[in-house]
Design a protein around this motif. Structure first.
Motif, PDB file in Angstrom:
ATOM      1  N   PHE A 168       0.915  -0.943  -0.012  1.00  0.00           N
ATOM      2  CA  PHE A 168       0.114  -0.084   0.054  1.00  0.00           C
ATOM      3  C   PHE A 168       0.964   1.208  -0.104  1.00  0.00           C
ATOM      4  CE2 PHE A 168      -2.479  -3.288   2.190  1.00  0.00           C
ATOM      5  CZ  PHE A 168      -3.656  -3.184   1.278  1.00  0.00           C
ATOM      6  N   LEU A 169       0.367   2.101  -0.787  1.00  0.00           N
ATOM      7  CA  LEU A 169       0.989   3.562  -0.371  1.00  0.00           C
ATOM      8  C   LEU A 169       0.186   4.427  -0.210  1.00  0.00           C
ATOM      9  CD1 LEU A 169       3.371   5.248  -1.407  1.00  0.00           C
ATOM     10  CD2 LEU A 169       2.458   5.514  -3.634  1.00  0.00           C
ATOM     11  N   TYR A 170       0.489   5.445   0.963  1.00  0.00           N
ATOM     12  CA  TYR A 170      -0.362   6.371   1.440  1.00  0.00           C
ATOM     13  C   TYR A 170       0.264   7.648   1.469  1.00  0.00           C
ATOM     14  CZ  TYR A 170      -2.782   2.398   3.843  1.00  0.00           C
ATOM     15  OH  TYR A 170      -3.368   1.283   4.345  1.00  0.00           O
ATOM     16  N   LEU A 171      -0.323   8.764   0.955  1.00  0.00           N
ATOM     17  CA  LEU A 171       0.295  10.030   0.466  1.00  0.00           C
ATOM     18  C   LEU A 171      -0.720  10.909   1.447  1.00  0.00           C
ATOM     19  CD1 LEU A 171       0.746  10.022  -3.254  1.00  0.00           C
ATOM     20  CD2 LEU A 171       2.305   9.751  -1.347  1.00  0.00           C
ATOM     21  N   HIS A 172      -0.092  11.806   2.223  1.00  0.00           N
ATOM     22  CA  HIS A 172      -0.523  12.890   2.943  1.00  0.00           C
ATOM     23  C   HIS A 172      -0.108  14.227   2.371  1.00  0.00           C
ATOM     24  CE1 HIS A 172      -2.208  10.200   5.992  1.00  0.00           C
ATOM     25  NE2 HIS A 172      -1.019   9.502   5.665  1.00  0.00           N
ATOM     26  N   VAL A 173      -1.000  14.873   1.738  1.00  0.00           N
ATOM     27  CA  VAL A 173      -0.725  16.302   1.339  1.00  0.00           C
ATOM     28  C   VAL A 173      -1.393  17.271   1.916  1.00  0.00           C
ATOM     29  CG1 VAL A 173      -0.870  17.572  -1.037  1.00  0.00           C
ATOM     30  CG2 VAL A 173      -0.533  15.202  -1.009  1.00  0.00           C
ATOM     31  N   ASN A 174      -0.359  18.234   2.569  1.00  0.00           N
ATOM     32  CA  ASN A 174      -0.807  19.453   2.971  1.00  0.00           C
ATOM     33  C   ASN A 174      -0.385  20.677   2.121  1.00  0.00           C
ATOM     34  OD1 ASN A 174      -1.766  18.496   5.319  1.00  0.00           O
ATOM     35  ND2 ASN A 174       0.110  18.330   6.320  1.00  0.00           N
ATOM     36  N   LYS A 175      -1.326  21.527   1.787  1.00  0.00           N
ATOM     37  CA  LYS A 175      -1.068  22.591   0.979  1.00  0.00           C
ATOM     38  C   LYS A 175      -1.280  24.125   1.967  1.00  0.00           C
ATOM     39  CE  LYS A 175      -3.177  25.370  -2.759  1.00  0.00           C
ATOM     40  NZ  LYS A 175      -4.561  25.288  -3.502  1.00  0.00           N
ATOM     41  N   MET A 176      -0.078  24.737   1.872  1.00  0.00           N
ATOM     42  CA  MET A 176       0.031  25.918   3.002  1.00  0.00           C
ATOM     43  C   MET A 176       0.129  27.035   2.200  1.00  0.00           C
ATOM     44  SD  MET A 176       2.884  24.229   5.513  1.00  0.00           S
ATOM     45  CE  MET A 176       3.637  23.126   4.738  1.00  0.00           C
ATOM     46  N   GLU A 177      -0.986  27.855   2.346  1.00  0.00           N
ATOM     47  CA  GLU A 177      -1.005  29.297   1.651  1.00  0.00           C
ATOM     48  C   GLU A 177      -0.202  30.258   2.097  1.00  0.00           C
ATOM     49  OE1 GLU A 177      -5.147  30.287   0.591  1.00  0.00           O
ATOM     50  OE2 GLU A 177      -5.630  28.141   0.225  1.00  0.00           O
ATOM     51  N   ARG A 178       0.625  30.730   1.366  1.00  0.00           N
ATOM     52  CA  ARG A 178       1.624  31.855   1.681  1.00  0.00           C
ATOM     53  C   ARG A 178       1.081  33.239   1.509  1.00  0.00           C
ATOM     54  NH1 ARG A 178       4.821  30.052   5.511  1.00  0.00           N
ATOM     55  NH2 ARG A 178       5.664  27.904   4.747  1.00  0.00           N
ATOM     56  N   GLY A 179       0.085  33.483   0.615  1.00  0.00           N
ATOM     57  CA  GLY A 179      -0.403  34.665   0.578  1.00  0.00           C
ATOM     58  C   GLY A 179      -0.073  35.149  -0.861  1.00  0.00           C
ATOM     59  N   GLY A 180       0.922  34.730  -1.313  1.00  0.00           N
ATOM     60  CA  GLY A 180       1.565  35.306  -2.489  1.00  0.00           C
ATOM     61  C   GLY A 180       1.044  34.465  -3.628  1.00  0.00           C
ATOM     62  N   LYS A 181       1.862  34.299  -5.021  1.00  0.00           N
ATOM     63  CA  LYS A 181       1.413  33.471  -6.148  1.00  0.00           C
ATOM     64  C   LYS A 181       1.591  32.113  -5.720  1.00  0.00           C
ATOM     65  CE  LYS A 181       3.331  36.564  -9.513  1.00  0.00           C
ATOM     66  NZ  LYS A 181       4.576  36.697 -10.729  1.00  0.00           N
ATOM     67  N   HIS A 182       2.609  31.440  -5.074  1.00  0.00           N
ATOM     68  CA  HIS A 182       2.799  30.240  -4.716  1.00  0.00           C
ATOM     69  C   HIS A 182       2.287  29.783  -3.499  1.00  0.00           C
ATOM     70  CE1 HIS A 182       5.149  30.607  -8.594  1.00  0.00           C
ATOM     71  NE2 HIS A 182       5.755  31.186  -8.234  1.00  0.00           N
ATOM     72  N   ASP A 183       1.865  28.412  -3.512  1.00  0.00           N
ATOM     73  CA  ASP A 183       1.664  27.779  -2.200  1.00  0.00           C
ATOM     74  C   ASP A 183       2.849  26.689  -1.889  1.00  0.00           C
ATOM     75  OD1 ASP A 183      -0.682  28.916  -2.045  1.00  0.00           O
ATOM     76  OD2 ASP A 183      -1.793  27.561  -3.466  1.00  0.00           O
ATOM     77  N   TYR A 222       4.061  23.144  -0.573  1.00  0.00           N
ATOM     78  CA  TYR A 222       3.064  21.753  -0.430  1.00  0.00           C
ATOM     79  C   TYR A 222       4.015  21.131   0.684  1.00  0.00           C
ATOM     80  CZ  TYR A 222      -0.017  23.149  -4.274  1.00  0.00           C
ATOM     81  OH  TYR A 222      -0.964  23.464  -4.988  1.00  0.00           O
ATOM     82  N   SER A 223       3.485  20.274   1.451  1.00  0.00           N
ATOM     83  CA  SER A 223       4.216  19.375   2.335  1.00  0.00           C
ATOM     84  C   SER A 223       3.697  18.060   2.218  1.00  0.00           C
ATOM     85  CB  SER A 223       4.092  19.809   3.734  1.00  0.00           C
ATOM     86  OG  SER A 223       4.598  18.962   4.668  1.00  0.00           O
ATOM     87  N   ILE A 224       4.386  16.809   1.752  1.00  0.00           N
ATOM     88  CA  ILE A 224       3.869  15.823   1.459  1.00  0.00           C
ATOM     89  C   ILE A 224       4.698  14.608   2.184  1.00  0.00           C
ATOM     90  CG2 ILE A 224       3.406  14.023  -0.518  1.00  0.00           C
ATOM     91  CD1 ILE A 224       3.357  16.307  -2.366  1.00  0.00           C
ATOM     92  N   ARG A 225       3.774  13.784   2.824  1.00  0.00           N
ATOM     93  CA  ARG A 225       4.272  12.672   3.557  1.00  0.00           C
ATOM     94  C   ARG A 225       3.829  11.377   2.728  1.00  0.00           C
ATOM     95  NH1 ARG A 225       6.200  14.032   8.407  1.00  0.00           N
ATOM     96  NH2 ARG A 225       5.622  16.183   8.980  1.00  0.00           N
TER      97      ARG A 225
END
Length: 76
Positions: free
Chosen positions: A1-16, A18-21
């Motif tokens: 099994f492969l589990y992915l946890h994706v967190n998108k942290m908005e920085r207020g600018g153009k880009h976000d 991403y933290s992925i485990r």
């Protein structure tokens, strides 16, 4: 099994940011990796490389153990 946890942290600018485990479970072990970055594709590629490196490391250790057991019983 492969589990992915994706967190998108908005920085207020153009880009976000991403933290992925990832957790990868196979019959001979559990492998965990973490990476973060601005482009999700690059982050996933980094995680795949880390998981691959760990799996190959574990596989080579298992092969060394098998090889040493065979040599032990071969000469007795």
């Amino acid at each position: 099994f492969l589990y992915l946890h994706v967190n998108k942290m908005e920085r207020g600018g153009k880009h976000d940011l991403y933290s992925i485990r990832a957790r990868f479970k196979v019959p001979f072990g559990l492998f965990v990796a973490h990476a973060s970055g601005w482009k999700p594709n690059d982050v996933i590629q980094d995680i795949i490389k880390k998981l691959e490196r760990e799996v190959l490391k574990k596989h080579s250790k298992m092969e060394d153990i098998k090889r040493s057991r065979k040599q032990k019983y071969r000469y007795t």
